[in-house]
Design a protein around this motif. Sequence first.
Motif, mmCIF file in Angstrom:
data_model
loop_
_atom_site.group_PDB
_atom_site.id
_atom_site.type_symbol
_atom_site.label_atom_id
_atom_site.label_comp_id
_atom_site.label_asym_id
_atom_site.label_seq_id
_atom_site.Cartn_x
_atom_site.Cartn_y
_atom_site.Cartn_z
ATOM 1 N N UNK A 141 39.582 -9.399 56.005
ATOM 2 C CA UNK A 141 39.249 -8.050 56.487
ATOM 3 C C UNK A 141 38.140 -7.431 55.648
ATOM 4 N N UNK A 142 38.280 -7.518 54.329
ATOM 5 C CA UNK A 142 37.295 -6.908 53.429
ATOM 6 C C UNK A 142 35.925 -7.557 53.594
ATOM 7 N N UNK A 143 35.879 -8.879 53.715
ATOM 8 C CA UNK A 143 34.599 -9.580 53.869
ATOM 9 C C UNK A 143 33.891 -9.143 55.141
ATOM 10 N N UNK A 153 36.275 -6.406 61.214
ATOM 11 C CA UNK A 153 37.085 -6.889 60.100
ATOM 12 C C UNK A 153 38.553 -6.894 60.425
ATOM 13 N N UNK A 154 39.015 -5.857 61.098
ATOM 14 C CA UNK A 154 40.436 -5.780 61.425
ATOM 15 C C UNK A 154 40.809 -6.805 62.495
ATOM 16 N N UNK A 155 39.929 -6.995 63.460
ATOM 17 C CA UNK A 155 40.186 -8.018 64.481
ATOM 18 C C UNK A 155 40.252 -9.406 63.835
ATOM 19 N N UNK A 156 39.334 -9.665 62.911
ATOM 20 C CA UNK A 156 39.348 -10.945 62.194
ATOM 21 C C UNK A 156 40.654 -11.109 61.425
ATOM 22 N N UNK A 157 41.108 -10.032 60.795
ATOM 23 C CA UNK A 157 42.365 -10.082 60.044
ATOM 24 C C UNK A 157 43.546 -10.365 60.968
ATOM 25 N N UNK A 158 43.533 -9.769 62.152
ATOM 26 C CA UNK A 158 44.595 -10.033 63.132
ATOM 27 C C UNK A 158 44.599 -11.506 63.533
ATOM 28 N N UNK A 159 43.412 -12.026 63.844
ATOM 29 C CA UNK A 159 43.319 -13.425 64.271
ATOM 30 C C UNK A 159 43.823 -14.370 63.190
ATOM 31 N N UNK A 160 43.518 -14.075 61.924
ATOM 32 C CA UNK A 160 43.987 -14.936 60.847
ATOM 33 C C UNK A 160 45.492 -14.781 60.636
ATOM 34 N N UNK A 161 45.993 -13.564 60.773
ATOM 35 C CA UNK A 161 47.428 -13.320 60.586
ATOM 36 C C UNK A 161 48.269 -14.125 61.569
ATOM 37 N N UNK A 162 47.773 -14.252 62.807
ATOM 38 C CA UNK A 162 48.560 -14.925 63.850
ATOM 39 C C UNK A 162 48.035 -16.316 64.177
ATOM 40 N N UNK A 163 47.000 -16.757 63.482
ATOM 41 C CA UNK A 163 46.423 -18.075 63.761
ATOM 42 C C UNK A 163 47.519 -19.134 63.705
ATOM 43 N N UNK A 164 47.819 -19.720 64.835
ATOM 44 C CA UNK A 164 49.001 -20.573 64.971
ATOM 45 C C UNK A 164 49.002 -21.722 63.975
ATOM 46 N N UNK A 165 47.869 -22.371 63.804
ATOM 47 C CA UNK A 165 47.837 -23.529 62.920
ATOM 48 C C UNK A 165 48.068 -23.113 61.467
ATOM 49 N N UNK A 166 47.487 -21.973 61.062
ATOM 50 C CA UNK A 166 47.708 -21.479 59.700
ATOM 51 C C UNK A 166 49.172 -21.128 59.479
ATOM 52 N N UNK A 364 38.693 -19.346 58.465
ATOM 53 C CA UNK A 364 38.610 -17.879 58.460
ATOM 54 C C UNK A 364 37.245 -17.353 58.885
ATOM 55 N N UNK A 365 36.171 -18.047 58.528
ATOM 56 C CA UNK A 365 34.835 -17.576 58.899
ATOM 57 C C UNK A 365 34.564 -17.810 60.381
ATOM 58 N N UNK A 366 35.117 -18.870 60.946
ATOM 59 C CA UNK A 366 35.007 -19.067 62.391
ATOM 60 C C UNK A 366 35.800 -17.994 63.132
ATOM 61 N N UNK A 367 36.951 -17.628 62.598
ATOM 62 C CA UNK A 367 37.718 -16.533 63.195
ATOM 63 C C UNK A 367 36.958 -15.216 63.063
ATOM 64 N N UNK A 368 36.224 -15.061 61.963
ATOM 65 C CA UNK A 368 35.390 -13.868 61.807
ATOM 66 C C UNK A 368 34.329 -13.818 62.893
ATOM 67 N N UNK A 369 33.720 -14.971 63.204
ATOM 68 C CA UNK A 369 32.738 -15.022 64.286
ATOM 69 C C UNK A 369 33.350 -14.656 65.621
ATOM 70 N N UNK A 370 34.551 -15.173 65.896
ATOM 71 C CA UNK A 370 35.242 -14.827 67.144
ATOM 72 C C UNK A 370 35.538 -13.328 67.176
ATOM 73 N N UNK A 371 35.896 -12.771 66.022
ATOM 74 C CA UNK A 371 36.160 -11.328 65.943
ATOM 75 C C UNK A 371 34.915 -10.518 66.282
ATOM 76 N N UNK A 372 33.753 -10.991 65.841
ATOM 77 C CA UNK A 372 32.504 -10.294 66.167
ATOM 78 C C UNK A 372 32.268 -10.315 67.677
ATOM 79 N N UNK A 373 32.525 -11.460 68.306
ATOM 80 C CA UNK A 373 32.388 -11.557 69.767
ATOM 81 C C UNK A 373 33.311 -10.550 70.447
ATOM 82 N N UNK A 374 34.576 -10.502 70.029
ATOM 83 C CA UNK A 374 35.540 -9.582 70.637
ATOM 84 C C UNK A 374 35.160 -8.132 70.370
ATOM 85 N N UNK A 375 34.621 -7.870 69.185
ATOM 86 C CA UNK A 375 34.192 -6.517 68.846
ATOM 87 C C UNK A 375 33.048 -6.066 69.757
ATOM 88 N N UNK A 376 32.087 -6.955 69.984
ATOM 89 C CA UNK A 376 30.961 -6.621 70.862
ATOM 90 C C UNK A 376 31.424 -6.430 72.302
#
Length: 516
Positions: A141-143, A153-166, A364-376
């Motif tokens: 989230x902070x990054x 950042x918050x969307x990325x944090x959500x995706x990582x929190x629930x990322x099934x494989x993680x 996590x950085x790929x999830x950050x990219x997906x978060x940017x897509x969802x944010x846009x």
Amino acid sequence: MIEAFSGLQWSWLLSGFLFVVAAIILFQRGKTTLALIVLTVAAFVLRLLMTNTDPFLYDWDEQYHALVAQHLASHPGTPTLYDDPQLPVDITRWAHNHIWLHKPPLFLWLIAMSVKIFGATPFAVKLPSAILSALMVPALYSIVKRTVTERAGFIAAILLAVHSYSVQLISGFRNTDHNDVIFAAFVLFSFWAWIRYTDSASKRNAMLVGLLVGGAVLVKWLPGILVFGPWGLWLFQKTHRKDRTKWIHLSIAALSAAAVVLPWYFYIYKNFPAEAAYESQYNWLHMTIAMEGHEGPWYYHFDQFRELLGWTFAILAVPGILLFAIQDTKQKRALYITAGVLFFFFFYTIAKTKMPLFMLPVIPFLLAGIAVVLDKLGDAILRKKILAGVVVSFVALFALDVPSIVTNHSSLSELAWYRDEMQGTRNKAEFYLRQKQEAGETRRGVIFNFPENERAAFMFYTGDIAYTETPSVDSLHMIEGKGFVVSAYENQLLPAAYKSDSTLRLYFGHLTPPAQ
């Protein structure tokens, strides 16, 4: 599907997801700090679930890591697999060794600390991974907040929190298990510290980056220095390249990392020179040889992205990481992070040894990219908070992929026979200990002819020694003469000479006194 989990397990799964929904609502109401705390709790609850669905040690790697960590709890400076070997040791066999340097020690020390506090249980082995994996959520989230936007950042944090494989990795069901989970955490933490440094350049922040890099290296060796690549690119910008202070700070970070790592390597080369030299050579061979059959085509890690992210997110990750790269136009940190991700990918693509979790630190950085897509997309489509909250909640549920968790970690698993076998090892160990107790036997045992894939787990559960070998009866008498109770696992491979010697306690589970 309902019968796949117990009521307690379903309540944990539901609670974890409801915490995610609560975090989304809190964020929309402007309570960002509280939302992030709730989201981190959600991530921890979901990961804690996996310690309950899989209350046993997996083979291969998890059982070996658990056993070495158990021994480190007693002597932190001497990592051992066979703590008290009774047969000759071959240092080239990492799964049968005495001094165990096959992996750096930091993640093992963390597990050892947990075992010291909670006892020698699978829960204690898995707990450090659950904690550090959950703490990755606020770090990501902070990054992303600092390089893109707070909402991304918050969307990325959500995706990582629930990322099934993680989430599922906490169970230890994949090879290299906790080693890779904890390594990914330290790599992400080092990037978090570096982003903090770029916002407020100070010796303290630079030292923090170095300490976290040192931690990453002490978990999984040189790939842990990944953050120094983006940092170097950032320094070559016109606004920084002539700033002597910033170059000094980079040197401070490197020295801090070395201060964490080098003492351990000086120590092992002094005290265990043969083992240290062999393992060092073994590590370098991963680049040129497909070690232990871990091979794959050049596109192996592309395929693993599909496994790690699922098809939908794997496809979104490509435009996502490119979109992420062009954010933060002033400092270009997102661009340099993306360059680091690409370097990491190509480095492991070139390496001959391929393993499923090598790409975990860049997820996590790929999830950050997906978060940017969802944010846009949210900017373009979702104007109302309620609708946005519902959509993000559904995306989170999709990312959690409950059917995958059920498939891999329940009574309905496609590998139920394998799970039963792993649980059976724990049951077998408990039965063995009961038999010893009923026989009034307090001495340590040495058991031979034991199944290879259960051996280390059995030693972890019982504290006794297990070997796959069947040495001569004379060797057994010699070991018994040292004060051990000797037995053998009874199967079709048990030598006839064992059965005919009435002075030995021969059969697994039948610890009757020897004939007089």
